[in-house]
Design a protein around this motif. Structure first.
Motif, short mmCIF file in Angstrom:
data_model
loop_
_atom_site.label_atom_id
_atom_site.label_comp_id
_atom_site.label_asym_id
_atom_site.label_seq_id
_atom_site.Cartn_x
_atom_site.Cartn_y
_atom_site.Cartn_z
N GLY A 23 0.82 -1.19 0.00
CA GLY A 23 0.00 0.00 0.00
C GLY A 23 0.86 1.25 0.00
N VAL A 24 0.32 2.31 0.55
CA VAL A 24 1.03 3.59 0.60
C VAL A 24 1.80 3.65 1.91
CG1 VAL A 24 0.80 6.08 0.55
CG2 VAL A 24 -0.76 4.66 -0.79
N PRO A 25 3.14 3.82 1.88
CA PRO A 25 3.89 3.89 3.14
C PRO A 25 3.49 5.12 3.94
CG PRO A 25 5.27 4.50 1.28
CD PRO A 25 4.00 4.00 0.69
N SER A 26 3.47 4.95 5.28
CA SER A 26 3.10 6.04 6.17
C SER A 26 4.34 6.61 6.84
CB SER A 26 2.10 5.55 7.23
OG SER A 26 1.81 6.56 8.15
N SER A 27 4.26 7.88 7.14
CA SER A 27 5.37 8.55 7.82
C SER A 27 5.26 8.46 9.33
CB SER A 27 5.42 10.02 7.39
OG SER A 27 4.19 10.67 7.71
N ALA A 103 -9.80 10.37 -1.25
CA ALA A 103 -9.27 11.08 -2.41
C ALA A 103 -8.88 12.51 -2.05
CB ALA A 103 -10.30 11.07 -3.53
N ALA A 104 -9.70 13.16 -1.21
CA ALA A 104 -9.36 14.52 -0.78
C ALA A 104 -8.07 14.54 0.01
CB ALA A 104 -10.51 15.11 0.04
N VAL A 105 -7.89 13.58 0.91
CA VAL A 105 -6.64 13.51 1.69
C VAL A 105 -5.49 13.21 0.76
CG1 VAL A 105 -5.44 12.23 3.48
CG2 VAL A 105 -7.83 12.83 3.80
N GLY A 106 -5.70 12.35 -0.26
CA GLY A 106 -4.63 12.05 -1.19
C GLY A 106 -4.21 13.27 -1.98
N VAL A 107 -5.16 14.09 -2.41
CA VAL A 107 -4.83 15.33 -3.12
C VAL A 107 -4.06 16.27 -2.21
CG1 VAL A 107 -5.82 17.37 -4.20
CG2 VAL A 107 -6.76 15.11 -4.71
N TYR A 108 -4.45 16.30 -0.92
CA TYR A 108 -3.75 17.19 0.02
C TYR A 108 -2.31 16.74 0.25
CZ TYR A 108 -2.58 19.48 4.41
OH TYR A 108 -1.94 20.20 5.40
N GLU A 109 -2.09 15.42 0.40
CA GLU A 109 -0.73 14.94 0.67
C GLU A 109 0.10 14.83 -0.61
OE1 GLU A 109 -0.63 11.37 2.92
OE2 GLU A 109 -1.55 12.26 4.70
N GLY A 110 -0.53 14.52 -1.73
CA GLY A 110 0.18 14.41 -2.99
C GLY A 110 1.03 13.16 -3.06
N GLY A 111 1.83 13.05 -4.09
CA GLY A 111 2.75 11.94 -4.26
C GLY A 111 2.03 10.62 -4.52
N LEU A 112 2.61 9.56 -3.96
CA LEU A 112 2.07 8.21 -4.15
C LEU A 112 0.67 8.08 -3.57
CD1 LEU A 112 2.55 5.31 -5.14
CD2 LEU A 112 3.61 4.81 -2.92
N ARG A 113 0.43 8.78 -2.48
CA ARG A 113 -0.91 8.72 -1.86
C ARG A 113 -1.96 9.27 -2.82
NH1 ARG A 113 -3.03 8.92 3.39
NH2 ARG A 113 -5.28 8.66 3.19
N GLU A 114 -1.64 10.39 -3.48
CA GLU A 114 -2.59 10.97 -4.43
C GLU A 114 -2.82 10.03 -5.61
OE1 GLU A 114 -3.14 15.03 -7.17
OE2 GLU A 114 -1.26 14.66 -6.06
N MET A 115 -1.75 9.39 -6.07
CA MET A 115 -1.89 8.49 -7.20
C MET A 115 -2.76 7.27 -6.84
SD MET A 115 1.05 6.55 -9.43
CE MET A 115 1.42 5.45 -8.06
N MET A 116 -2.63 6.80 -5.60
CA MET A 116 -3.35 5.60 -5.19
C MET A 116 -4.81 5.88 -4.88
SD MET A 116 -1.37 2.92 -5.34
CE MET A 116 -2.27 1.79 -4.29
N THR A 117 -5.12 7.01 -4.27
CA THR A 117 -6.49 7.24 -3.78
C THR A 117 -7.24 8.33 -4.54
OG1 THR A 117 -5.66 8.82 -2.12
CG2 THR A 117 -5.85 6.49 -1.48
N ALA A 118 -6.53 9.21 -5.24
CA ALA A 118 -7.20 10.32 -5.91
C ALA A 118 -7.34 10.11 -7.41
CB ALA A 118 -6.47 11.63 -5.63
N THR A 119 -6.54 9.22 -7.98
CA THR A 119 -6.69 8.91 -9.40
C THR A 119 -7.96 8.09 -9.59
OG1 THR A 119 -4.29 8.90 -9.64
CG2 THR A 119 -5.58 7.89 -11.40
N LEU A 120 -8.75 8.45 -10.59
CA LEU A 120 -10.06 7.82 -10.78
C LEU A 120 -9.95 6.31 -10.98
CD1 LEU A 120 -13.09 8.12 -11.07
CD2 LEU A 120 -12.75 8.58 -13.51
N SER A 121 -9.03 5.90 -11.83
CA SER A 121 -8.92 4.46 -12.12
C SER A 121 -8.48 3.69 -10.88
CB SER A 121 -7.95 4.24 -13.27
OG SER A 121 -6.68 4.77 -12.95
N ASN A 122 -7.43 4.19 -10.18
CA ASN A 122 -6.95 3.49 -8.99
C ASN A 122 -8.00 3.50 -7.88
OD1 ASN A 122 -4.51 2.88 -10.20
ND2 ASN A 122 -3.47 4.69 -9.39
#
Length: 368
Positions: A23-27, A103-122
């Motif tokens: 999944g998406v690594p957490s900090s 998706a909103a949190v993914g857009v806010y954090e950007g990077g891999l998180r945005e690609m995983m949760t904010a991209t429509l297909s993913n």
């Protein structure tokens, strides 16, 4: 046990996801991730009580850390639990809201998180794999269970109906047999009693009067037994008098003596109380043997022996040879056949044969 395994599995997979391997690594620090994963595992373990706790933990974990295992398990159990369409629609709406928040949190954090949760297909693929498909699987499993339960109930109902039909058929057959016995056997015995009573009143000599009185008494006793049998046939729950036992044997022998047969009883071994079925069978053996003596040998000497063995009870009835030739006992009817069935049902043996001196022997050995 399976719920413990479920909680442990959700904990392990959740920790695996939030660390970035699936999944998406957490900090967040490792202790925090372990705590979050442990909470998810505990919620999964508690799903046996209520699945909404796991759904709440799964929603928070997915929005906060993109942690999908709790939400996957919650969706499956929602499919098993929710029965109304409104509930299913509400759950899917909640899942859509969770995806939007993630998706909103993914857009806010950007990077891999945005690609995983904010991209429509993913986001669509993740929602399909972790929410929709588990929900559909849960609905299918529940529907299958309901079909199997309905089939089991239907089979049980059909079996119950079959038993009821069989019981009804048995009841009708018992009623038919009772009618036949009442119309034929009871009527004939009643005529015997009436004629015996008339003979008792009109007879001139004392011996004939006594014989007629004895015949009438035996006939009335037979009528009483017939009424009890007819009552059982018509209503199996009817209470009847206790069946005869060895304590009633002397009265049976006295009746035969009154008819002119010299009956002698011999008891060997230490007498003891036995099971009612054993004593009743012994009584019937003696009764049938004496009846055959009356019919086929006449007024001859007869010995009745009761031997109490350590593991069995033996009854033997032997009579002397008749003075004049009579019908062979082997063709007498179904009496001895019924006796053999009675004895063999108790695990015993019945032996009948003509003796060398022309008499007849009936010997039964019954486990006791």
């Amino acid at each position: 046990m399976r719920f413990v395994l479920l909680g442990g599995g959700v904990f392990a997979v959740s920790l695996f996801v939030v660390q970035g391997q699936a999944g998406v690594p957490s900090s967040l620090p490792l202790p925090v991730l372990i705590t979050v994963a442990a909470v998810a595992g505990l919620a999964a373990w508690r799903v046996r009580w209520s699945w909404w706790e796991l759904a709440a933990v799964g929603a928070i974990g997915y929005v906060w850390l993109a942690m999908w295992p709790p939400l996957l398990v919650a969706s499956y159990h929602a499919g098993l639990t929710l029965s109304r369409r409104s509930g299913i629609a509400a759950y899917l709406g909640g899942c859509l809201g969770v995806c939007g928040a993630a998706a909103a949190v993914g857009v806010y954090e950007g990077g891999l998180r945005e690609m995983m949760t904010a991209t429509l297909s993913n986001a669509a693929l993740t929602a399909l794999a972790t929410m929709v498909l588990p929900l559909a699987l849960g609905l299918w499993v529940r529907a299958r269970r309901e079909v199997l339960e309905a089939a089991g109930e239907r089979a049980e109902r059909l079996e119950h109906e079959q038993v009821m039909r069989a019981e009804q058929a048995r009841g009708q057959e018992r009623a038919r047999i009772a009618r036949e016995m009442h119309d034929v056997v009871a009527h004939r015995v009643s005529l015997i009693v009436l004629h015996a009573g008339a003979l008792e009143v009109r007879a001139a000599d004392e011996e004939t009067v006594q014989a007629a009185a004895l015949i009438g008494g035996i006939g009335r006793e037979a009528l009483g037994n017939l009424r009890e049998i007819l009552g059982v046939l018509r209503s199996p729950v009817r209470e009847v008098r206790p069946p005869p036992t060895l304590g009633d044997l002397d009265r049976l022998l006295d009746q035969s003596r009154a008819l002119g047969i010299a009956v002698t009883r011999h008891d060997e071994g230490e007498a003891r109380s036995l099971e009612a079925t054993v004593e009743r069978t012994v009584y019937r053996v003696v009764q049938e043997a004496l009846t055959n003596v009356h019919k086929h040998a006449g007024n001859v000497g007869t010995d009745v022996r009761i031997r109490y063995g350590p593991g069995e009870l033996e009854v033997e009835v032997r009579n002397d040879a008749p003075e004049a030739p009579r019908d062979e006992l082997t063709g007498a009817g179904w009496g001895l056949v019924g006796l053999r069935e009675r004895v063999e049902l108790l695990g015993g043996t019945l032996r009948t044969n003509v003796r060398d001196d022309g008499g007849f022997l009936v010997n039964a050995r019954i486990p006791a």
